[in-house]
Design a protein around this motif. Sequence first.
Motif, PDB file in Angstrom:
ATOM      1  N   THR A  19     -62.349 -78.528  57.356  1.00  0.00           N
ATOM      2  CA  THR A  19     -61.207 -78.798  56.490  1.00  0.00           C
ATOM      3  C   THR A  19     -60.566 -77.489  56.041  1.00  0.00           C
ATOM      4  O   THR A  19     -59.345 -77.319  56.111  1.00  0.00           O
ATOM      5  N   ASP A  20     -61.388 -76.555  55.613  1.00  0.00           N
ATOM      6  CA  ASP A  20     -60.888 -75.247  55.186  1.00  0.00           C
ATOM      7  C   ASP A  20     -60.243 -74.504  56.359  1.00  0.00           C
ATOM      8  O   ASP A  20     -59.125 -74.000  56.250  1.00  0.00           O
ATOM      9  N   ALA A  21     -60.946 -74.444  57.494  1.00  0.00           N
ATOM     10  CA  ALA A  21     -60.469 -73.657  58.630  1.00  0.00           C
ATOM     11  C   ALA A  21     -59.168 -74.216  59.210  1.00  0.00           C
ATOM     12  O   ALA A  21     -58.217 -73.460  59.444  1.00  0.00           O
ATOM     13  N   LEU A  22     -59.103 -75.523  59.456  1.00  0.00           N
ATOM     14  CA  LEU A  22     -57.881 -76.092  60.023  1.00  0.00           C
ATOM     15  C   LEU A  22     -56.730 -76.026  59.020  1.00  0.00           C
ATOM     16  O   LEU A  22     -55.578 -75.834  59.419  1.00  0.00           O
ATOM     17  N   GLY A  23     -57.032 -76.162  57.746  1.00  0.00           N
ATOM     18  CA  GLY A  23     -55.988 -76.016  56.724  1.00  0.00           C
ATOM     19  C   GLY A  23     -55.393 -74.616  56.744  1.00  0.00           C
ATOM     20  O   GLY A  23     -54.167 -74.439  56.661  1.00  0.00           O
ATOM     21  N   ARG A  24     -56.246 -73.612  56.855  1.00  0.00           N
ATOM     22  CA  ARG A  24     -55.746 -72.232  56.923  1.00  0.00           C
ATOM     23  C   ARG A  24     -54.955 -72.001  58.202  1.00  0.00           C
ATOM     24  O   ARG A  24     -53.911 -71.340  58.181  1.00  0.00           O
ATOM     25  N   ALA A  25     -55.430 -72.541  59.324  1.00  0.00           N
ATOM     26  CA  ALA A  25     -54.699 -72.401  60.589  1.00  0.00           C
ATOM     27  C   ALA A  25     -53.319 -73.047  60.473  1.00  0.00           C
ATOM     28  O   ALA A  25     -52.322 -72.485  60.936  1.00  0.00           O
ATOM     29  N   LEU A  26     -53.254 -74.198  59.834  1.00  0.00           N
ATOM     30  CA  LEU A  26     -51.983 -74.888  59.643  1.00  0.00           C
ATOM     31  C   LEU A  26     -50.999 -74.025  58.855  1.00  0.00           C
ATOM     32  O   LEU A  26     -49.803 -74.019  59.140  1.00  0.00           O
ATOM     33  N   ARG A  27     -51.510 -73.277  57.906  1.00  0.00           N
ATOM     34  CA  ARG A  27     -50.665 -72.414  57.079  1.00  0.00           C
ATOM     35  C   ARG A  27     -50.387 -71.063  57.734  1.00  0.00           C
ATOM     36  O   ARG A  27     -49.799 -70.178  57.122  1.00  0.00           O
ATOM     37  N   GLY A  28     -50.825 -70.882  58.986  1.00  0.00           N
ATOM     38  CA  GLY A  28     -50.522 -69.665  59.722  1.00  0.00           C
ATOM     39  C   GLY A  28     -51.559 -68.570  59.627  1.00  0.00           C
ATOM     40  O   GLY A  28     -51.353 -67.479  60.153  1.00  0.00           O
ATOM     41  N   ASP A  29     -52.673 -68.836  58.986  1.00  0.00           N
ATOM     42  CA  ASP A  29     -53.747 -67.843  58.879  1.00  0.00           C
ATOM     43  C   ASP A  29     -54.526 -67.842  60.197  1.00  0.00           C
ATOM     44  O   ASP A  29     -55.218 -68.806  60.522  1.00  0.00           O
ATOM     45  N   GLN A  30     -54.400 -66.779  60.951  1.00  0.00           N
ATOM     46  CA  GLN A  30     -55.024 -66.697  62.272  1.00  0.00           C
ATOM     47  C   GLN A  30     -56.544 -66.814  62.233  1.00  0.00           C
ATOM     48  O   GLN A  30     -57.154 -67.306  63.177  1.00  0.00           O
ATOM     49  N   SER A  31     -57.157 -66.395  61.133  1.00  0.00           N
ATOM     50  CA  SER A  31     -58.613 -66.504  61.048  1.00  0.00           C
ATOM     51  C   SER A  31     -59.055 -67.960  60.986  1.00  0.00           C
ATOM     52  O   SER A  31     -60.194 -68.288  61.321  1.00  0.00           O
ATOM     53  N   GLY A  32     -58.154 -68.864  60.599  1.00  0.00           N
ATOM     54  CA  GLY A  32     -58.479 -70.281  60.550  1.00  0.00           C
ATOM     55  C   GLY A  32     -58.823 -70.842  61.925  1.00  0.00           C
ATOM     56  O   GLY A  32     -59.705 -71.689  62.052  1.00  0.00           O
ATOM     57  N   TYR A  33     -58.143 -70.359  62.948  1.00  0.00           N
ATOM     58  CA  TYR A  33     -58.419 -70.814  64.314  1.00  0.00           C
ATOM     59  C   TYR A  33     -59.833 -70.433  64.734  1.00  0.00           C
ATOM     60  O   TYR A  33     -60.590 -71.256  65.237  1.00  0.00           O
ATOM     61  N   ALA A  34     -60.161 -69.164  64.538  1.00  0.00           N
ATOM     62  CA  ALA A  34     -61.498 -68.687  64.915  1.00  0.00           C
ATOM     63  C   ALA A  34     -62.573 -69.395  64.098  1.00  0.00           C
ATOM     64  O   ALA A  34     -63.615 -69.787  64.640  1.00  0.00           O
ATOM     65  N   ASP A  35     -62.308 -69.581  62.820  1.00  0.00           N
ATOM     66  CA  ASP A  35     -63.290 -70.249  61.968  1.00  0.00           C
ATOM     67  C   ASP A  35     -63.470 -71.709  62.373  1.00  0.00           C
ATOM     68  O   ASP A  35     -64.587 -72.230  62.343  1.00  0.00           O
ATOM     69  N   ALA A  36     -62.390 -72.369  62.769  1.00  0.00           N
ATOM     70  CA  ALA A  36     -62.497 -73.759  63.240  1.00  0.00           C
ATOM     71  C   ALA A  36     -63.359 -73.827  64.493  1.00  0.00           C
ATOM     72  O   ALA A  36     -64.220 -74.706  64.630  1.00  0.00           O
ATOM     73  N   GLU A  37     -63.158 -72.895  65.390  1.00  0.00           N
ATOM     74  CA  GLU A  37     -63.965 -72.873  66.609  1.00  0.00           C
ATOM     75  C   GLU A  37     -65.429 -72.597  66.294  1.00  0.00           C
ATOM     76  O   GLU A  37     -66.323 -73.186  66.894  1.00  0.00           O
TER      77      GLU A  37
END
Length: 130
Positions: A19-37
Amino acid sequence: MLQRDYILEIIGEFVGGITDALGRALRGDQSGYADAEHEIADLLELEPTTALALSPDSLVTMMVLSGMGDSVAAYVCYALERLAVLYEREGNEDLAGLRHLQARAVGESFGCDPASVPEELVSLDAELSS
């Protein structure tokens, strides 16, 4: 009983982390993608750099071999599909395509639909869909 408790615990941790990682990715935070993976790989108890580089069939094989595939497949399928959509929005067609294929393979192998939303992730899905 202990295995069920363990699975519920790791799913709970996954829900919070994804939830945190995809939310950050949605807001454009590139680290969210890596964290989701990383969250997906951790749920599968696989090394992150290897897990999501696997072909769709190899990912399914690793899930089967782990013995936890049936228990976590719907969450993996959902997360891979939503991650693919975010990669598409970002313009990363290669990773989006691979994640879509992985989600489809997991769905076909474990009988879950990439479009289905696990109950614990409904609020995340509403945020991602807006």
